[in-house]
Design a protein around this motif. Sequence first.
Motif, PDB file in Angstrom:
ATOM      1  N   PHE A  17     -64.394 134.269 -32.411  1.00 21.81           N
ATOM      2  CA  PHE A  17     -63.368 135.292 -32.320  1.00 21.81           C
ATOM      3  C   PHE A  17     -62.038 134.650 -31.959  1.00 21.81           C
ATOM      4  CE2 PHE A  17     -67.119 137.921 -30.875  1.00 21.81           C
ATOM      5  CZ  PHE A  17     -67.299 138.518 -32.095  1.00 21.81           C
ATOM      6  N   GLU A  18     -60.981 135.441 -32.120  1.00 24.84           N
ATOM      7  CA  GLU A  18     -59.660 134.990 -31.721  1.00 24.84           C
ATOM      8  C   GLU A  18     -59.231 135.724 -30.451  1.00 24.84           C
ATOM      9  OE1 GLU A  18     -56.911 135.110 -34.970  1.00 24.84           O
ATOM     10  OE2 GLU A  18     -58.257 133.984 -36.276  1.00 24.84           O
ATOM     11  N   LYS A  19     -58.042 135.420 -29.975  1.00 23.23           N
ATOM     12  CA  LYS A  19     -57.564 135.960 -28.708  1.00 23.23           C
ATOM     13  C   LYS A  19     -57.569 137.491 -28.694  1.00 23.23           C
ATOM     14  CE  LYS A  19     -53.717 135.760 -25.505  1.00 23.23           C
ATOM     15  NZ  LYS A  19     -52.388 135.231 -25.231  1.00 23.23           N
ATOM     16  N   LYS A  20     -57.180 138.099 -29.801  1.00 25.99           N
ATOM     17  CA  LYS A  20     -57.132 139.561 -29.874  1.00 25.99           C
ATOM     18  C   LYS A  20     -58.528 140.159 -29.699  1.00 25.99           C
ATOM     19  CE  LYS A  20     -54.874 143.084 -32.648  1.00 25.99           C
ATOM     20  NZ  LYS A  20     -54.134 143.358 -33.881  1.00 25.99           N
ATOM     21  N   ASN A  21     -59.540 139.520 -30.299  1.00 25.16           N
ATOM     22  CA  ASN A  21     -60.914 140.004 -30.154  1.00 25.16           C
ATOM     23  C   ASN A  21     -61.360 139.959 -28.691  1.00 25.16           C
ATOM     24  OD1 ASN A  21     -60.793 138.546 -32.998  1.00 25.16           O
ATOM     25  ND2 ASN A  21     -62.297 140.191 -33.120  1.00 25.16           N
ATOM     26  N   TYR A  22     -61.081 138.827 -28.040  1.00 30.71           N
ATOM     27  CA  TYR A  22     -61.495 138.684 -26.646  1.00 30.71           C
ATOM     28  C   TYR A  22     -60.754 139.659 -25.739  1.00 30.71           C
ATOM     29  CZ  TYR A  22     -64.168 134.564 -27.882  1.00 30.71           C
ATOM     30  OH  TYR A  22     -65.088 133.723 -28.420  1.00 30.71           O
ATOM     31  N   THR A  23     -59.514 139.948 -26.046  1.00 31.92           N
ATOM     32  CA  THR A  23     -58.768 140.929 -25.257  1.00 31.92           C
ATOM     33  C   THR A  23     -59.449 142.291 -25.333  1.00 31.92           C
ATOM     34  OG1 THR A  23     -56.711 139.747 -25.728  1.00 31.92           O
ATOM     35  CG2 THR A  23     -56.513 142.010 -24.950  1.00 31.92           C
ATOM     36  N   PHE A  24     -59.795 142.717 -26.531  1.00 27.80           N
ATOM     37  CA  PHE A  24     -60.488 144.005 -26.671  1.00 27.80           C
ATOM     38  C   PHE A  24     -61.878 143.973 -26.044  1.00 27.80           C
ATOM     39  CE2 PHE A  24     -57.306 144.953 -29.998  1.00 27.80           C
ATOM     40  CZ  PHE A  24     -56.946 146.217 -29.579  1.00 27.80           C
ATOM     41  N   LEU A  25     -62.567 142.837 -26.117  1.00 26.14           N
ATOM     42  CA  LEU A  25     -63.883 142.732 -25.484  1.00 26.14           C
ATOM     43  C   LEU A  25     -63.777 142.938 -23.975  1.00 26.14           C
ATOM     44  CD1 LEU A  25     -65.542 139.759 -27.390  1.00 26.14           C
ATOM     45  CD2 LEU A  25     -66.377 142.092 -27.284  1.00 26.14           C
ATOM     46  N   PHE A  26     -62.782 142.317 -23.350  1.00 24.47           N
ATOM     47  CA  PHE A  26     -62.632 142.468 -21.900  1.00 24.47           C
ATOM     48  C   PHE A  26     -62.177 143.875 -21.521  1.00 24.47           C
ATOM     49  CE2 PHE A  26     -62.223 137.719 -21.963  1.00 24.47           C
ATOM     50  CZ  PHE A  26     -63.421 137.496 -21.299  1.00 24.47           C
ATOM     51  N   ILE A  27     -61.352 144.497 -22.345  1.00 24.71           N
ATOM     52  CA  ILE A  27     -60.968 145.886 -22.082  1.00 24.71           C
ATOM     53  C   ILE A  27     -62.192 146.793 -22.162  1.00 24.71           C
ATOM     54  CG2 ILE A  27     -59.665 147.857 -23.004  1.00 24.71           C
ATOM     55  CD1 ILE A  27     -57.487 145.814 -23.816  1.00 24.71           C
ATOM     56  N   GLY A  28     -63.035 146.580 -23.175  1.00 28.90           N
ATOM     57  CA  GLY A  28     -64.266 147.363 -23.298  1.00 28.90           C
ATOM     58  C   GLY A  28     -65.200 147.150 -22.121  1.00 28.90           C
ATOM     59  N   LEU A  29     -65.322 145.909 -21.671  1.00 28.16           N
ATOM     60  CA  LEU A  29     -66.165 145.631 -20.497  1.00 28.16           C
ATOM     61  C   LEU A  29     -65.622 146.326 -19.248  1.00 28.16           C
ATOM     62  CD1 LEU A  29     -67.066 141.849 -20.864  1.00 28.16           C
ATOM     63  CD2 LEU A  29     -68.600 143.811 -20.969  1.00 28.16           C
ATOM     64  N   ALA A  30     -64.298 146.373 -19.115  1.00 31.12           N
ATOM     65  CA  ALA A  30     -63.701 147.051 -17.962  1.00 31.12           C
ATOM     66  C   ALA A  30     -64.011 148.548 -17.998  1.00 31.12           C
ATOM     67  CB  ALA A  30     -62.190 146.813 -17.943  1.00 31.12           C
ATOM     68  N   PHE A  31     -63.935 149.166 -19.181  1.00 30.56           N
ATOM     69  CA  PHE A  31     -64.274 150.590 -19.302  1.00 30.56           C
ATOM     70  C   PHE A  31     -65.731 150.834 -18.935  1.00 30.56           C
ATOM     71  CE2 PHE A  31     -60.315 151.331 -21.407  1.00 30.56           C
ATOM     72  CZ  PHE A  31     -60.110 152.701 -21.372  1.00 30.56           C
ATOM     73  N   ILE A  32     -66.622 149.985 -19.420  1.00 36.73           N
ATOM     74  CA  ILE A  32     -68.047 150.150 -19.126  1.00 36.73           C
ATOM     75  C   ILE A  32     -68.315 149.975 -17.635  1.00 36.73           C
ATOM     76  CG2 ILE A  32     -70.338 149.157 -19.521  1.00 36.73           C
ATOM     77  CD1 ILE A  32     -69.371 148.507 -22.387  1.00 36.73           C
TER      78      ILE A  32
END
Length: 87
Positions: free
Chosen positions: A17-32
């Motif tokens: 993945f690229e930086k944008k993917n990881y940013t969304f992954l961490f945002i999703g983890l924060a929501f969960i």
Amino acid sequence: MSKKNKNVAKPKKEFIFEKKNYTFLFIGLAFIALGFILMSGGGSDDPNVFNPDIYSFRRIRLAPTLVLIGLGIQIYAILLNPSKNKK
């Protein structure tokens, strides 16, 4: 004795993945994580005492909604192709 060729290029390691993917992954983890934190608590130390707080809006509606939104963000982050948007 043979010398190794110093001009041989080493294969470049690339992330999936690229930086944008990881940013969304961490945002999703924060929501969960926030959803599960909001879902916790409300129990009673005495099993003979009923605590109606377990049926609050926060635990029944808000927390599961945050978890589902987080899972949706995770799916979006996995399917996102940031190199497609580059010019």
